[in-house]
Motif scaffolding. Structure first.
Motif, PDB file in Angstrom:
ATOM      1  N   UNK B  54       0.838  -1.229  -0.017  1.00 34.53           N
ATOM      2  CA  UNK B  54       0.089   0.040  -0.003  1.00 34.53           C
ATOM      3  C   UNK B  54       0.999   1.272   0.183  1.00 34.53           C
ATOM      4  N   UNK B  55       0.610   2.357  -0.653  1.00 36.69           N
ATOM      5  CA  UNK B  55       1.252   3.496  -0.799  1.00 36.69           C
ATOM      6  C   UNK B  55       0.020   4.445   0.073  1.00 36.69           C
ATOM      7  N   UNK B  56       0.825   5.284   1.041  1.00 29.92           N
ATOM      8  CA  UNK B  56      -0.184   5.962   1.954  1.00 29.92           C
ATOM      9  C   UNK B  56       0.139   7.487   1.450  1.00 29.92           C
ATOM     10  N   UNK B  57      -0.832   8.023   0.912  1.00 24.83           N
ATOM     11  CA  UNK B  57      -0.468   9.368   0.089  1.00 24.83           C
ATOM     12  C   UNK B  57      -1.006  10.338   1.112  1.00 24.83           C
ATOM     13  N   UNK B  58      -0.573  11.492   1.587  1.00 27.12           N
ATOM     14  CA  UNK B  58      -1.048  12.650   2.140  1.00 27.12           C
ATOM     15  C   UNK B  58      -1.612  13.426   1.134  1.00 27.12           C
ATOM     16  N   UNK B  59      -2.690  13.706   0.950  1.00 30.84           N
ATOM     17  CA  UNK B  59      -3.727  14.313  -0.192  1.00 30.84           C
ATOM     18  C   UNK B  59      -4.943  13.689  -0.526  1.00 30.84           C
ATOM     19  N   UNK B  60      -5.818  14.535  -1.297  1.00 28.26           N
ATOM     20  CA  UNK B  60      -7.071  13.834  -1.462  1.00 28.26           C
ATOM     21  C   UNK B  60      -7.011  12.621  -2.380  1.00 28.26           C
ATOM     22  N   UNK B  61      -8.161  12.347  -2.915  1.00 29.42           N
ATOM     23  CA  UNK B  61      -8.029  11.055  -3.666  1.00 29.42           C
ATOM     24  C   UNK B  61      -7.631  11.108  -5.019  1.00 29.42           C
ATOM     25  N   UNK B  62      -7.687  12.694  -5.667  1.00 29.60           N
ATOM     26  CA  UNK B  62      -7.142  12.872  -6.709  1.00 29.60           C
ATOM     27  C   UNK B  62      -5.795  12.975  -6.908  1.00 29.60           C
ATOM     28  N   UNK B  63      -5.185  13.022  -5.558  1.00 27.19           N
ATOM     29  CA  UNK B  63      -3.581  12.868  -5.846  1.00 27.19           C
ATOM     30  C   UNK B  63      -3.208  11.515  -5.961  1.00 27.19           C
ATOM     31  N   UNK B  64      -3.851  10.360  -5.540  1.00 26.65           N
ATOM     32  CA  UNK B  64      -3.640   8.961  -5.740  1.00 26.65           C
ATOM     33  C   UNK B  64      -4.315   8.554  -7.014  1.00 26.65           C
ATOM     34  N   UNK B  65      -5.126   9.380  -7.579  1.00 30.74           N
ATOM     35  CA  UNK B  65      -5.449   9.295  -9.221  1.00 30.74           C
ATOM     36  C   UNK B  65      -4.305   9.690 -10.047  1.00 30.74           C
ATOM     37  N   UNK B  66      -3.798  10.799  -9.748  1.00 30.14           N
ATOM     38  CA  UNK B  66      -2.548  11.228 -10.653  1.00 30.14           C
ATOM     39  C   UNK B  66      -1.387  10.494 -10.187  1.00 30.14           C
ATOM     40  N   UNK B  67      -1.349  10.194  -8.925  1.00 31.96           N
ATOM     41  CA  UNK B  67       0.052   9.346  -8.603  1.00 31.96           C
ATOM     42  C   UNK B  67       0.063   7.948  -9.433  1.00 31.96           C
ATOM     43  N   UNK B  68      -0.998   7.201  -9.557  1.00 32.28           N
ATOM     44  CA  UNK B  68      -1.365   6.304 -10.284  1.00 32.28           C
ATOM     45  C   UNK B  68      -0.903   6.335 -11.716  1.00 32.28           C
ATOM     46  N   UNK B  69      -1.602   7.423 -12.265  1.00 28.83           N
ATOM     47  CA  UNK B  69      -1.445   7.415 -13.725  1.00 28.83           C
ATOM     48  C   UNK B  69      -0.087   7.850 -14.145  1.00 28.83           C
ATOM     49  N   UNK B  70       0.832   8.379 -13.211  1.00 29.15           N
ATOM     50  CA  UNK B  70       2.049   8.786 -13.406  1.00 29.15           C
ATOM     51  C   UNK B  70       2.954   7.465 -13.151  1.00 29.15           C
ATOM     52  N   UNK B  71       2.641   6.714 -12.219  1.00 29.57           N
ATOM     53  CA  UNK B  71       3.563   5.580 -11.589  1.00 29.57           C
ATOM     54  C   UNK B  71       3.259   4.431 -12.649  1.00 29.57           C
ATOM     55  N   UNK B  72       2.132   4.177 -12.827  1.00 27.96           N
ATOM     56  CA  UNK B  72       1.729   2.715 -13.474  1.00 27.96           C
ATOM     57  C   UNK B  72       2.090   2.901 -15.010  1.00 27.96           C
ATOM     58  N   UNK B  73       2.039   4.051 -15.535  1.00 26.93           N
ATOM     59  CA  UNK B  73       1.883   3.869 -17.247  1.00 26.93           C
ATOM     60  C   UNK B  73       3.053   4.925 -17.874  1.00 26.93           C
ATOM     61  N   UNK B  74       3.264   4.650 -19.141  1.00 21.77           N
ATOM     62  CA  UNK B  74       4.374   5.536 -19.674  1.00 21.77           C
ATOM     63  C   UNK B  74       3.811   5.387 -21.034  1.00 21.77           C
ATOM     64  N   UNK B  75       4.401   6.455 -21.924  1.00 21.87           N
ATOM     65  CA  UNK B  75       3.901   6.643 -23.246  1.00 21.87           C
ATOM     66  C   UNK B  75       3.881   5.570 -24.377  1.00 21.87           C
ATOM     67  N   UNK B  76       4.525   4.477 -23.776  1.00 20.49           N
ATOM     68  CA  UNK B  76       4.314   3.129 -24.348  1.00 20.49           C
ATOM     69  C   UNK B  76       3.016   2.443 -24.134  1.00 20.49           C
ATOM     70  N   UNK B  77       2.246   2.670 -23.281  1.00 18.66           N
ATOM     71  CA  UNK B  77       0.968   2.212 -22.874  1.00 18.66           C
ATOM     72  C   UNK B  77       0.110   2.577 -23.851  1.00 18.66           C
ATOM     73  N   UNK B  78      -1.102   1.613 -23.936  1.00 11.28           N
ATOM     74  CA  UNK B  78      -2.173   2.085 -24.515  1.00 11.28           C
ATOM     75  C   UNK B  78      -3.500   1.996 -23.765  1.00 11.28           C
ATOM     76  N   UNK B  79      -3.823   3.059 -23.543  1.00  4.99           N
ATOM     77  CA  UNK B  79      -4.928   2.896 -22.323  1.00  4.99           C
ATOM     78  C   UNK B  79      -6.459   3.225 -22.573  1.00  4.99           C
ATOM     79  N   UNK B  80      -7.310   2.467 -22.020  1.00  4.03           N
ATOM     80  CA  UNK B  80      -8.756   2.613 -22.189  1.00  4.03           C
ATOM     81  C   UNK B  80      -9.099   3.391 -21.064  1.00  4.03           C
ATOM     82  N   UNK B  81      -9.720   4.386 -21.312  1.00  5.61           N
ATOM     83  CA  UNK B  81     -10.295   5.228 -20.141  1.00  5.61           C
ATOM     84  C   UNK B  81     -11.758   5.514 -20.347  1.00  5.61           C
ATOM     85  N   UNK B  82     -12.524   4.911 -19.081  1.00  2.38           N
ATOM     86  CA  UNK B  82     -13.846   4.976 -19.049  1.00  2.38           C
ATOM     87  C   UNK B  82     -14.392   6.298 -18.435  1.00  2.38           C
ATOM     88  N   UNK B  83     -14.904   7.042 -19.147  1.00  2.00           N
ATOM     89  CA  UNK B  83     -15.498   8.481 -18.753  1.00  2.00           C
ATOM     90  C   UNK B  83     -17.011   8.445 -18.752  1.00  2.00           C
TER      91      UNK B  83
END
Lengths: 361, 361
Positions: B54-83
């Motif tokens: 578990x990563x414990x982030x001091x911040x709102x849920x958005x902080x962990x949304x952004x942290x995940x996007x930054x840490x889990x993916x690279x420009x080599x990925x091809x991502x499906x985003x449900x909006x």
């Protein structure tokens, strides 16, 4: 446990009581009004120029250090970074991560930044300068009037990490020509850790609005826009912000920043007088030391600083503040911000005396 | 005030009492042990595979949304985003900010993601997928078994924002083939806002350790390294983490995740049964609705949803949850996570009945 660390520090009764309250929904005009008051009082206590604003960041002090580095500077800047300890080092790392053009002024731990050293960077085209007010790892207090004068002459944007210094030591954005300064909730404000605050003058805001940062969470332009209506882009630590409001209002009623600075200076002096005859050496020159913390080196050969922290924690129920890195074995710190009484200081001094008797220091 | 928003929500008595406690110094083995227990229990409640962290982030849920996007993916990925609403939209913006290669699956507000729609993306080389468990802006609950099956077949890394869904709705990282999932302190855990948590399987950790992110605050490799000794790189919201520990232990004692899910389902059902005869339409299909929140559309012509929120706040001392953006006038929400009693639900229903009598809805 009595807490003599430099954060989280002991909270006031008023703050603690509010910790029990249910946390209100915050997308309301009622909460916005509280946030506008928080902003006004923080600007006042930082002695910020008119039209200054505050960014309320949910995150540690480091979040606001990084947010500032990202929002205030671009690769076109030429930045002076003062590195006199762990937190100065952090600014160096942040400038590296964000690929900024910077020069490091490396100081020994506890070494003040002198006028002679600073003047070697005069008229060299620097456009920015970042440093701590107080380098928390050693308690060194920088001569911010000297720094501000240098920045004014050189037209340098001055960004100051006052996370642990604010309230303990004098800071005036106006007099010291500071464009942006930060503090954290768990330092001298004595609130729970969770929030950090950046006070910004008009120039700092202009930079935030024109720089395009590659981040949603650190997009200060969005914070400034939401702040116009007393809101933050994302859910903040609402409880801490309400406790901040109570604390700032209470400070305002009880003599404001001058009274806070004086109380911190008196408490630091009280502690330092009491330990004069103990086998410790002040790590940092008393003329360049912050009121927030006292860094001490045991003088008796073979005494390990971190071991002292452990003994006092485990056998006496008191936290002092260990150092990290290459200072860990030689230096410990005693923080004296937050709700610390002279009786508690006396108790710590008695513990030191007992350790002397036990031949442990 | 009674709080029927979706966060911050009403805290339990046990949590509130701890809000009064002084906050301990945290760079200690004692606090590390608590953090290791937090990590183990969160992994258990997310039904995470062995060796999850578990990563414990001091911040709102958005902080962990952004942290995940930054840490889990690279420009080599091809991502499906449900909006499918405000929070899906946020993932789209984050992928744009971080210049990732992604395809947006845009849904109408309240529209479920169907198997037919999802299958059009089958065997197209997608390597990642991100979506909410529950889209908090409408209460839509995605069919995560279907999504997990798709991701397994397509070898997609699955990152799920369960900020508001965790505890209210079933989530099993193992069964649903989820690699990483987040939640926030102020949602169904009913703690003060300040922290968000990312549970990661081995693959997610591997991505964090190999990706080099241009950020100090969001450098998950550093969090994972510090986490090995039960610590965080920067000062976290220590008080909230202690309250988290008490809450997780209490949950563990009282039937664990199954009991929490059932209580949330029962409470949602209780509320939805009570409002059957009121002039509201369920905004989201009851078969695809989360247990955390009920989104309602007033059926009487001319009735403004945001106005109802204001009247109930100002005249009855109750917060329901307004919607933002283009739903603001037509939809409001009633959250029923956190410490909400059936008596409080009855009281809200009485308010709705009173508003009917007053001809306001």
């Amino acid at each position: 446990m009595i807490n003599f660390t430099v954060g989280p520090v002991q909270m006031d009764e008023e703050t603690r009581k509010m910790g029990m309250d249910q946390i209100p929904y915050f997308r309301t005009p009622e909460f916005s009004a509280i946030m506008k008051e928080n902003e006004n009082l923080l600007c006042k206590f930082f002695d910020a120029p008119q039209d200054s604003r505050v960014v309320f960041m949910t995150g540690s002090g480091t979040a606001s250090m990084e947010g500032g580095i990202m929002n205030f500077f671009t690769p076109a800047d030429k930045i002076l970074v003062v590195n006199g300890g762990s937190f100065g080092e952090r600014f160096v790392q942040l400038c590296e991560i964000h690929e900024l053009n910077f020069t490091e002024i490396k100081l020994e731990h506890g070494e003040p930044l002198t006028r002679d050293k600073l003047e070697t960077y005069n008229n060299q085209g620097y456009t920015g300068m970042v440093l701590q007010l107080c380098e928390t790892s050693t308690g060194l207090l920088y001569d911010m009037n000297m720094v501000g004068d240098f920045c004014k002459r050189n037209n340098c944007f001055l960004f100051v990490d006052a996370v642990s210094g604010f309230l303990a030591d004098k800071i005036s954005m106006k007099e010291m020509h500071i464009n942006a300064a930060i503090t954290g909730s768990q330092k001298a404000l004595a609130l729970p850790p969770s929030m950090s605050f950046t006070v910004m003058d008009a120039e700092a805001q202009k930079r935030c609005l024109s720089n395009k940062v590659k981040s949603m969470y650190f997009d200060y332009a969005d914070y400034l826009k939401n702040g116009e209506r007393g809101q933050t882009p994302f859910t903040p630590a609402v409880g801490t912000l309400l406790q901040l409001n109570e604390k700032l209002r209470r400070m305002e009623k009880n003599g404001g920043i001058a009274a806070m600075n004086k109380a911190a200076a008196d408490r630091a002096q009280y502690f330092r007088n009491k330990i004069k005859n103990l086998p410790f050496k002040l790590f940092t020159d008393p003329n360049s030391t912050s009121n927030c913390v006292t860094a001490l080196t045991p003088t008796k050969p073979g005494v390990n600083a971190h071991k002292i922290f452990e003994i006092i924690k485990d056998e006496y129920g008191i936290w002092i503040c260990p150092n990290g890195g290459d200072m860990a074995d030689k230096v410990f710190r005693v923080g004296h911000i937050g709700s610390i009484t002279t009786e508690e200081i006396d108790k710590l001094v008695q513990v030191f005396e007992d350790l002397t008797k036990r031949n442990l220091i």
